[in-house]
Each structure stands twice: as C-alpha cells, then as structure tokens.
Design a protein around this motif. Sequence first.
Motif, mmCIF file in Angstrom:
data_model
loop_
_atom_site.group_PDB
_atom_site.id
_atom_site.type_symbol
_atom_site.label_atom_id
_atom_site.label_comp_id
_atom_site.label_asym_id
_atom_site.label_seq_id
_atom_site.Cartn_x
_atom_site.Cartn_y
_atom_site.Cartn_z
ATOM 1 N N VAL A 6 0.870 -1.192 0.008
ATOM 2 C CA VAL A 6 0.088 0.090 0.033
ATOM 3 C C VAL A 6 0.915 1.120 -0.004
ATOM 4 O O VAL A 6 0.731 2.024 -0.880
ATOM 5 N N ALA A 7 1.705 1.255 0.974
ATOM 6 C CA ALA A 7 2.683 2.408 0.968
ATOM 7 C C ALA A 7 3.423 2.562 -0.248
ATOM 8 O O ALA A 7 3.708 3.827 -0.861
ATOM 9 N N GLY A 8 3.889 1.646 -0.589
ATOM 10 C CA GLY A 8 4.928 1.576 -1.885
ATOM 11 C C GLY A 8 4.066 1.987 -3.025
ATOM 12 O O GLY A 8 4.677 2.889 -4.034
ATOM 13 N N PHE A 9 2.766 1.572 -3.230
ATOM 14 C CA PHE A 9 2.015 2.072 -4.328
ATOM 15 C C PHE A 9 1.786 3.635 -4.227
ATOM 16 O O PHE A 9 2.016 4.344 -5.126
ATOM 17 N N SER A 10 1.502 3.970 -2.864
ATOM 18 C CA SER A 10 0.982 5.347 -2.929
ATOM 19 C C SER A 10 2.310 6.302 -3.162
ATOM 20 O O SER A 10 1.988 7.354 -3.841
ATOM 21 N N ALA A 11 3.473 5.661 -2.770
ATOM 22 C CA ALA A 11 4.746 6.410 -3.036
ATOM 23 C C ALA A 11 5.085 6.612 -4.372
ATOM 24 O O ALA A 11 5.365 7.848 -4.909
ATOM 25 N N MET A 12 4.891 5.778 -5.082
ATOM 26 C CA MET A 12 4.992 5.753 -6.539
ATOM 27 C C MET A 12 3.915 6.599 -7.217
ATOM 28 O O MET A 12 4.239 7.289 -8.394
ATOM 29 N N VAL A 13 2.724 6.848 -6.966
ATOM 30 C CA VAL A 13 1.647 7.411 -7.364
ATOM 31 C C VAL A 13 2.416 9.053 -7.133
ATOM 32 O O VAL A 13 2.159 9.937 -8.139
ATOM 33 N N LEU A 14 2.732 9.145 -6.061
ATOM 34 C CA LEU A 14 3.205 10.487 -5.447
ATOM 35 C C LEU A 14 4.307 11.084 -6.512
ATOM 36 O O LEU A 14 4.533 12.258 -6.895
ATOM 37 N N TYR A 15 5.277 9.985 -6.508
ATOM 38 C CA TYR A 15 6.363 10.289 -7.577
ATOM 39 C C TYR A 15 5.976 10.576 -8.932
ATOM 40 O O TYR A 15 6.312 11.745 -9.523
ATOM 41 N N LEU A 16 4.874 9.811 -9.655
ATOM 42 C CA LEU A 16 4.254 10.228 -10.751
ATOM 43 C C LEU A 16 3.709 11.680 -10.972
ATOM 44 O O LEU A 16 3.702 12.742 -11.772
#
Length: 198
Positions: free
Chosen positions: A70-80
């Motif tokens: 969950v946190a990994g997914f969220s971090a990568m959405v933030l990156y994009l």
Amino acid sequence: MQSAISSPSGLAHSSASFQKTLTGRIILAVAATGLVAVCAHISLPLPFTPVPLTLQTFAVILVGMALGPVAGFSAMVLYLAQGATGLPVFTPHGPGGIAQLMGPTAGFLFSYPLAAASAGWVVRAPGSRASRFTRAVFAGCVASLFIFALGAGWLASLLHLNASATWHLAIAPFLPGEAIKITAAAGIYSTFERWRRS
C-alpha cells in the motif's frame, strides 16, 4: 548500559512505530520518491532505443519491498504526480513533466505503482519457507514483469512496433541490468530485515 532506543532491537521497534504514524508514512513516501528521482538521474541513453538505462527500477523494487504494497503504491503515485507537475524527478534524457508521461517511456513510468505494490506483497506473502533473500529476488522478478509488460506494451503501441522490434528495443537490452538491480535490491532488503529482527 545502552538504552533500549540505542540498541538494534530498540531502533527497529522505533522504526516500526514511526512507520505506523501518518507523519511517518508521509515522510517515508516523500523520501521514497527522492530515492527514485536520484536513481532516475543515474541514466545512460542508448543509441538504438528511446528508453534509457537507469537505476529507477532498482529503487522502485526496493521501495516496494521496504514500504509494503500500500505505502509502496502510494509513494510511486506521488512520484508520478511530482513529475507531472514539472519537478525534475524523471530521467533528464526526456522532455519532463506531462510530456514524459505521454512519451516512449510512459509505460515504464506508469508501471511503477503496480511494480512497487507487487514487490511489497510478494515479499510479505505468508506461508513461504524460502529464505528472505530468495523471496525478495522472486518479488523483484514479479515487479519486473509488470515493468516490462507495461513499458514494452506502451512503446509497441506508440511506435507501432512488431514483437521482434519491441523485444530488441524495450526488453532484451535491459535484462542483464535488471537481474543485477533485482539482486542488489533483494540483498539490501534482506540485510535490513535481518538487522531489524535481531
């Protein structure tokens, strides 16, 4: 006498507690995007393909393993989202901003949330008797399947490539490096987890 907080187990407990707070999760997500951005700038353009060789996928896989699905997914959405606003987080061998999210490497970029989530989920999957390092390598391989599938699929669609051209432009040149990056990410993750549980 060492205090509990200064011992390895005390530090690990404090780290785990920090990850459970909203502030901690936000700080870790932002730090994760910084790691991916730094690795994006360690980049080598290749003359025969529009896809540069970078360390981004190493960072994405490591972030997914370390933060969880969950946190990994969220971090990568933030990156994009950071890249879409024009922040210099993507590889410098591209137009940056929204244009980069519509160009030849867009499929790779959009695969990152799924890749991080899959790495985080697989490495934590219950019931496995494999070693931590072996699970991490397998998690990295699963994440890479998402990266190559979306990245190569997008490039093939954008440039109207056949299967052979797609293989030679978007997959084959990157496989040796990907194996090294998966192994490195798995080694770092398993070492950290061993320290954290000691």
